[in-house]
Design a protein around this motif. Structure first.
Motif, PDB file in Angstrom:
ATOM      1  N   PHE A  85      -1.229   6.591   7.216  1.00 39.52           N
ATOM      2  CA  PHE A  85      -0.897   7.049   5.862  1.00 39.52           C
ATOM      3  C   PHE A  85       0.589   7.370   5.730  1.00 39.52           C
ATOM      4  O   PHE A  85       1.238   6.974   4.757  1.00 39.52           O
ATOM      5  CB  PHE A  85      -1.737   8.274   5.496  1.00 39.52           C
ATOM      6  N   PHE A  86       1.142   8.073   6.697  1.00 44.64           N
ATOM      7  CA  PHE A  86       2.523   8.541   6.549  1.00 44.64           C
ATOM      8  C   PHE A  86       3.573   7.561   7.071  1.00 44.64           C
ATOM      9  O   PHE A  86       4.740   7.654   6.679  1.00 44.64           O
ATOM     10  CB  PHE A  86       2.693   9.905   7.222  1.00 44.64           C
ATOM     11  N   ILE A  87       3.182   6.622   7.914  1.00 52.33           N
ATOM     12  CA  ILE A  87       4.158   5.698   8.476  1.00 52.33           C
ATOM     13  C   ILE A  87       4.181   4.357   7.743  1.00 52.33           C
ATOM     14  O   ILE A  87       5.254   3.794   7.499  1.00 52.33           O
ATOM     15  CB  ILE A  87       3.891   5.449   9.980  1.00 52.33           C
ATOM     16  N   ILE A  88       3.015   3.833   7.365  1.00 51.32           N
ATOM     17  CA  ILE A  88       2.976   2.443   6.910  1.00 51.32           C
ATOM     18  C   ILE A  88       2.365   2.246   5.522  1.00 51.32           C
ATOM     19  O   ILE A  88       2.606   1.224   4.874  1.00 51.32           O
ATOM     20  CB  ILE A  88       2.216   1.571   7.951  1.00 51.32           C
ATOM     21  N   TYR A  89       1.585   3.200   5.040  1.00 53.33           N
ATOM     22  CA  TYR A  89       0.835   2.989   3.792  1.00 53.33           C
ATOM     23  C   TYR A  89       1.744   2.613   2.618  1.00 53.33           C
ATOM     24  O   TYR A  89       1.402   1.747   1.806  1.00 53.33           O
ATOM     25  CB  TYR A  89       0.021   4.254   3.473  1.00 53.33           C
ATOM     26  N   LYS A  90       2.908   3.241   2.505  1.00 53.75           N
ATOM     27  CA  LYS A  90       3.808   2.959   1.393  1.00 53.75           C
ATOM     28  C   LYS A  90       4.940   1.997   1.762  1.00 53.75           C
ATOM     29  O   LYS A  90       5.862   1.779   0.983  1.00 53.75           O
ATOM     30  CB  LYS A  90       4.388   4.268   0.858  1.00 53.75           C
ATOM     31  N   HIS A  91       4.856   1.414   2.932  1.00 59.64           N
ATOM     32  CA  HIS A  91       5.888   0.488   3.404  1.00 59.64           C
ATOM     33  C   HIS A  91       5.829  -0.823   2.609  1.00 59.64           C
ATOM     34  O   HIS A  91       4.747  -1.282   2.225  1.00 59.64           O
ATOM     35  CB  HIS A  91       5.672   0.205   4.893  1.00 59.64           C
ATOM     36  N   THR A  92       6.974  -1.441   2.394  1.00 60.33           N
ATOM     37  CA  THR A  92       7.023  -2.683   1.610  1.00 60.33           C
ATOM     38  C   THR A  92       6.302  -3.839   2.299  1.00 60.33           C
ATOM     39  O   THR A  92       5.854  -4.774   1.628  1.00 60.33           O
ATOM     40  CB  THR A  92       8.480  -3.094   1.338  1.00 60.33           C
ATOM     41  N   ASN A  93       6.187  -3.789   3.621  1.00 56.82           N
ATOM     42  CA  ASN A  93       5.476  -4.865   4.317  1.00 56.82           C
ATOM     43  C   ASN A  93       3.961  -4.766   4.172  1.00 56.82           C
ATOM     44  O   ASN A  93       3.253  -5.715   4.512  1.00 56.82           O
ATOM     45  CB  ASN A  93       5.850  -4.865   5.800  1.00 56.82           C
ATOM     46  N   PHE A  94       3.478  -3.645   3.700  1.00 56.04           N
ATOM     47  CA  PHE A  94       2.046  -3.497   3.418  1.00 56.04           C
ATOM     48  C   PHE A  94       1.833  -4.096   2.025  1.00 56.04           C
ATOM     49  O   PHE A  94       1.778  -3.396   1.032  1.00 56.04           O
ATOM     50  CB  PHE A  94       1.676  -2.012   3.450  1.00 56.04           C
ATOM     51  N   ASP A  95       1.696  -5.431   1.963  1.00 56.38           N
ATOM     52  CA  ASP A  95       1.701  -6.116   0.680  1.00 56.38           C
ATOM     53  C   ASP A  95       0.444  -6.926   0.389  1.00 56.38           C
ATOM     54  O   ASP A  95       0.413  -7.728  -0.546  1.00 56.38           O
ATOM     55  CB  ASP A  95       2.938  -7.018   0.566  1.00 56.38           C
ATOM     56  N   GLU A  96      -0.599  -6.740   1.187  1.00 53.60           N
ATOM     57  CA  GLU A  96      -1.907  -7.344   0.898  1.00 53.60           C
ATOM     58  C   GLU A  96      -2.989  -6.508   1.593  1.00 53.60           C
ATOM     59  O   GLU A  96      -2.705  -5.795   2.563  1.00 53.60           O
ATOM     60  CB  GLU A  96      -1.957  -8.807   1.348  1.00 53.60           C
ATOM     61  N   PRO A  97      -4.233  -6.565   1.095  1.00 54.49           N
ATOM     62  CA  PRO A  97      -5.277  -5.690   1.627  1.00 54.49           C
ATOM     63  C   PRO A  97      -5.501  -5.808   3.125  1.00 54.49           C
ATOM     64  O   PRO A  97      -5.767  -4.804   3.791  1.00 54.49           O
ATOM     65  CB  PRO A  97      -6.520  -6.120   0.840  1.00 54.49           C
ATOM     66  N   TYR A  98      -5.399  -7.030   3.681  1.00 55.58           N
ATOM     67  CA  TYR A  98      -5.668  -7.187   5.112  1.00 55.58           C
ATOM     68  C   TYR A  98      -4.654  -6.454   5.989  1.00 55.58           C
ATOM     69  O   TYR A  98      -4.957  -6.103   7.132  1.00 55.58           O
ATOM     70  CB  TYR A  98      -5.703  -8.665   5.500  1.00 55.58           C
ATOM     71  N   ASP A  99      -3.467  -6.185   5.447  1.00 55.03           N
ATOM     72  CA  ASP A  99      -2.447  -5.489   6.241  1.00 55.03           C
ATOM     73  C   ASP A  99      -2.934  -4.123   6.709  1.00 55.03           C
ATOM     74  O   ASP A  99      -2.567  -3.658   7.792  1.00 55.03           O
ATOM     75  CB  ASP A  99      -1.166  -5.315   5.424  1.00 55.03           C
TER      76      ASP A  99
END
Length: 230
Positions: A85-99
């Motif tokens: 949640f705090f490291i990757i959830y809002k990251h720009t690379n998280f750009d599709e559900p499978y990520d």
């Protein structure tokens, strides 16, 4: 077994499972450096989790049900959820559900890999025992990661249901991890008759979530449109 053989046998299952789920990303594979960073964060949380679990054992005792759900499952799954949640959830690379699945599995398998190494070194395990751990605890952590990541992906791309899916991203892995551990503790000599069907269910459900997460990728729609234009 030599020390090197033990380390390879303890590390290999986590690396193999992470590679498997990474390659299941059909439309836009994540940067390997970022996936490895999440894997490393999973390794790091082993130590605070161990301290929490030691405190919980002293406070709650070793009742099998309490141990499975409160001492074992809760701190492990919460710390994994916290990292994602705090490291990757809002990251720009998280750009599709499978990520969500890729990153959650990376954290889970980082945790499981160091845990497996520590168990192997501290308990002088032979190859057959390490193989069994590959099919059970390490594989189990991967399945809990798939559950967590699937709902992180739903939360990210379904703003109306974000709160519900963020809660499910923690609650479902917590519940099934607790069931997994309680089955091992309670069934004792005949645990295999319960763990076999449970693992089949977890794998079947996880592969369904993998397929469903890929099917919801916005990049899948873009690929279809490009094919139509061609």
């Amino acid at each position: 077994m030599s020390l090197l053989s033990i380390l390879i046998a303890a590390i290999a299952p986590g690396v193999a499972l992470l590679s498997y789920f990474y390659l299941k990303d059909r439309y836009d594979p994540e940067p390997i450096s970022l996936v490895l960073r999440l894997f490393f964060f999973g390794v790091l949380i082993v130590f605070p989790v161990m301290m929490l679990q030691r405190a919980f054992v002293q406070g709650f005792g070793e009742n099998p049900f309490v141990f499975a759900f409160i001492t074992s499952s809760l701190p492990e799954e919460f710390m994994k959820w916290f990292i994602v949640f705090f490291i990757i959830y809002k990251h720009t690379n998280f750009d599709e559900p499978y990520d969500g699945i890729v990153y959650s599995v990376a954290v889970s398998l980082g945790f499981a890999t160091l845990e497996n190494v520590l168990y192997a070194l501290l308990n002088s395990m032979d190859f057959s025992t390490l193989l069994l751990r590959a099919f059970l605890p390490v594989s189990g952590h991967a399945m809990f990661g798939v559950m967590m990541g699937y709902h992180f992906g739903r939360a990210k791309f379904d703003p109306d249901g974000a709160a519900k899916h963020l809660a499910l991203a923690l609650l479902l892995p917590f519940f099934w991890h607790g069931v997994f551990d309680y089955t091992l503790y309670a069934a004792k000599g005949y645990w295999i008759w319960f763990m076999g069907p449970l693992m089949v269910f977890l794998w079947t459900r996880s592969l369904w979530k993998v397929k469903r997460a890929n099917a919801k990728s916005p990049l899948r729609m873009a690929t279809r449109e490009d094919r139509v234009k061609i």
